[in-house]
Design a protein around this motif. Sequence first.
Motif, PDB file in Angstrom:
ATOM      1  N   TYR A 115       0.838  -1.198   0.000  1.00  0.00           N
ATOM      2  CA  TYR A 115       0.000   0.000   0.000  1.00  0.00           C
ATOM      3  C   TYR A 115       0.877   1.254   0.000  1.00  0.00           C
ATOM      4  N   GLN A 116       1.966   1.208   0.777  1.00  0.00           N
ATOM      5  CA  GLN A 116       2.852   2.370   0.840  1.00  0.00           C
ATOM      6  C   GLN A 116       3.500   2.659  -0.513  1.00  0.00           C
ATOM      7  N   VAL A 117       3.850   1.614  -1.247  1.00  0.00           N
ATOM      8  CA  VAL A 117       4.434   1.793  -2.577  1.00  0.00           C
ATOM      9  C   VAL A 117       3.471   2.547  -3.485  1.00  0.00           C
ATOM     10  N   LYS A 118       2.174   2.335  -3.292  1.00  0.00           N
ATOM     11  CA  LYS A 118       1.144   3.005  -4.089  1.00  0.00           C
ATOM     12  C   LYS A 118       0.698   4.322  -3.449  1.00  0.00           C
ATOM     13  N   ASN A 119       1.449   4.775  -2.429  1.00  0.00           N
ATOM     14  CA  ASN A 119       1.109   6.005  -1.700  1.00  0.00           C
ATOM     15  C   ASN A 119      -0.273   5.929  -1.057  1.00  0.00           C
ATOM     16  N   ARG A 120      -0.666   4.719  -0.625  1.00  0.00           N
ATOM     17  CA  ARG A 120      -1.950   4.539   0.057  1.00  0.00           C
ATOM     18  C   ARG A 120      -1.757   3.915   1.434  1.00  0.00           C
ATOM     19  N   GLY A 121      -0.574   4.075   1.992  1.00  0.00           N
ATOM     20  CA  GLY A 121      -0.285   3.459   3.278  1.00  0.00           C
ATOM     21  C   GLY A 121      -1.213   3.896   4.387  1.00  0.00           C
ATOM     22  N   ASP A 122      -1.787   5.103   4.258  1.00  0.00           N
ATOM     23  CA  ASP A 122      -2.696   5.607   5.284  1.00  0.00           C
ATOM     24  C   ASP A 122      -3.998   4.821   5.342  1.00  0.00           C
ATOM     25  N   LEU A 123      -4.270   3.992   4.331  1.00  0.00           N
ATOM     26  CA  LEU A 123      -5.511   3.215   4.315  1.00  0.00           C
ATOM     27  C   LEU A 123      -5.398   1.928   5.135  1.00  0.00           C
ATOM     28  N   VAL A 124      -4.190   1.594   5.590  1.00  0.00           N
ATOM     29  CA  VAL A 124      -3.983   0.357   6.343  1.00  0.00           C
ATOM     30  C   VAL A 124      -3.711   0.680   7.806  1.00  0.00           C
ATOM     31  N   GLN A 125      -4.524   0.118   8.686  1.00  0.00           N
ATOM     32  CA  GLN A 125      -4.293   0.205  10.131  1.00  0.00           C
ATOM     33  C   GLN A 125      -3.758  -1.147  10.592  1.00  0.00           C
ATOM     34  N   LEU A 126      -2.554  -1.165  11.138  1.00  0.00           N
ATOM     35  CA  LEU A 126      -1.943  -2.401  11.617  1.00  0.00           C
ATOM     36  C   LEU A 126      -1.808  -2.337  13.134  1.00  0.00           C
ATOM     37  N   GLN A 127      -2.609  -3.135  13.826  1.00  0.00           N
ATOM     38  CA  GLN A 127      -2.558  -3.212  15.282  1.00  0.00           C
ATOM     39  C   GLN A 127      -1.568  -4.308  15.662  1.00  0.00           C
ATOM     40  N   LEU A 128      -0.422  -3.913  16.153  1.00  0.00           N
ATOM     41  CA  LEU A 128       0.647  -4.848  16.495  1.00  0.00           C
ATOM     42  C   LEU A 128       0.527  -5.251  17.960  1.00  0.00           C
ATOM     43  N   ILE A 129       0.529  -6.556  18.215  1.00  0.00           N
ATOM     44  CA  ILE A 129       0.486  -7.074  19.584  1.00  0.00           C
ATOM     45  C   ILE A 129       1.882  -7.598  19.920  1.00  0.00           C
ATOM     46  N   PRO A 130       2.670  -6.876  20.720  1.00  0.00           N
ATOM     47  CA  PRO A 130       4.101  -7.175  20.873  1.00  0.00           C
ATOM     48  C   PRO A 130       4.425  -8.502  21.534  1.00  0.00           C
ATOM     49  N   ASP A 131       3.563  -9.002  22.433  1.00  0.00           N
ATOM     50  CA  ASP A 131       3.931 -10.181  23.221  1.00  0.00           C
ATOM     51  C   ASP A 131       3.090 -11.409  22.891  1.00  0.00           C
ATOM     52  N   GLN A 132       2.509 -11.460  21.680  1.00  0.00           N
ATOM     53  CA  GLN A 132       1.660 -12.595  21.323  1.00  0.00           C
ATOM     54  C   GLN A 132       2.095 -13.203  19.993  1.00  0.00           C
ATOM     55  N   GLY A 133       1.795 -14.496  19.848  1.00  0.00           N
ATOM     56  CA  GLY A 133       2.074 -15.208  18.614  1.00  0.00           C
ATOM     57  C   GLY A 133       0.781 -15.577  17.910  1.00  0.00           C
TER      58      GLY A 133
END
Length: 337
Positions: free
Chosen positions: A294-312
């Motif tokens: 998405y970032q390559v297409k300059n649309r990175g703002d359309l993706v929300q990535l919720q990262l969970i640091p201590d989970q698999g």
Amino acid sequence: VDCQPNECYAAASENDSTVVLYFPSSPNERTVRFQPRDVSGSRKGPDQGTAGTSWSVVWIDTDQGQSLPPQSVDGDSITAPPGLGNVTAVLSRRDQPMLPGELIQIGSRNGFLFLPEQSQRRQPQPWVMYAPTLLPNYPDEHERWMHQQLLSAGIAVAGVDVGEAYGSPECVVAMTQLYDYLTQQRGFDDRPVLLGRSRGGLWVCQWAAQHPNRVSGMAGIYPVFDLTNYPGLEPAAKAYRMTAGELSENLGIHNPIALVHKLAEAGIPVYLIHGALDQVVPLESNSVAFHKQYQVKNRGDLVQLQLIPDQGHNYWPGFFRSHGLVDFIIKHSDKVR
């Protein structure tokens, strides 16, 4: 359900499609037998109750907050696994949907449809296309809260069981048949939100890439986008009806991660939740790689990535009780709000 006093607690849904049992820690074997009763408390006959019905069970270690994978129930009793303390068993009937709705037939394939209460339904009906539908195991009890929030917001949820299809052409055809049935015969909205859990990411990403104008948004719970990571070339090739070599040579056409640019170009908003310690579906080569396209297409703002640091890759409740993910789905499913 018959239990000795103080040994367990039991509750059932109104239509007996779900039974929840609580077993306190005990050195003795913890077995429960199904003994159907009618409303007067009398035992029902063998053909009148739920004894003999096909069930699946999810065991939850109440002390540790961990769950075991769904299992089939053989016979008319269940026994708590050894080595656990206080445990809860959530049983679901295989012949009824987990939440209010219907089991549906899409061509020769089985499917499910969770429906909001009648007062919450609208025309066109907002809905979510879910994957992977692997009845009766998925959707499962871990997702109940999430699906219930959607139903309470007036949003239906549906899926079709294509088996372990991994986004193959056969999978895309079946999902399109589900889409056509709901939009043409049931008055459903023509732009659902897609929701993929784990390998379901392959399903929904592939379908979105081929039908970008039919998608209002996409969400994923530790989703797979690169089939070379999971399930790997050999298992995926069987679903795609190719040899592993043929699939390898055509990954640019068939691997969903290679098609993400089509979603970005179409401006499809996306919400992903993924554990940083995931070794089954590596974060970097799936959700992060998705975002980078998405970032390559300059649309990175359309993706929300919720990262969970201590989970698999597990049954941690936060994956299935993400208010951010639910709010995203509601926002993009319901154009009236």
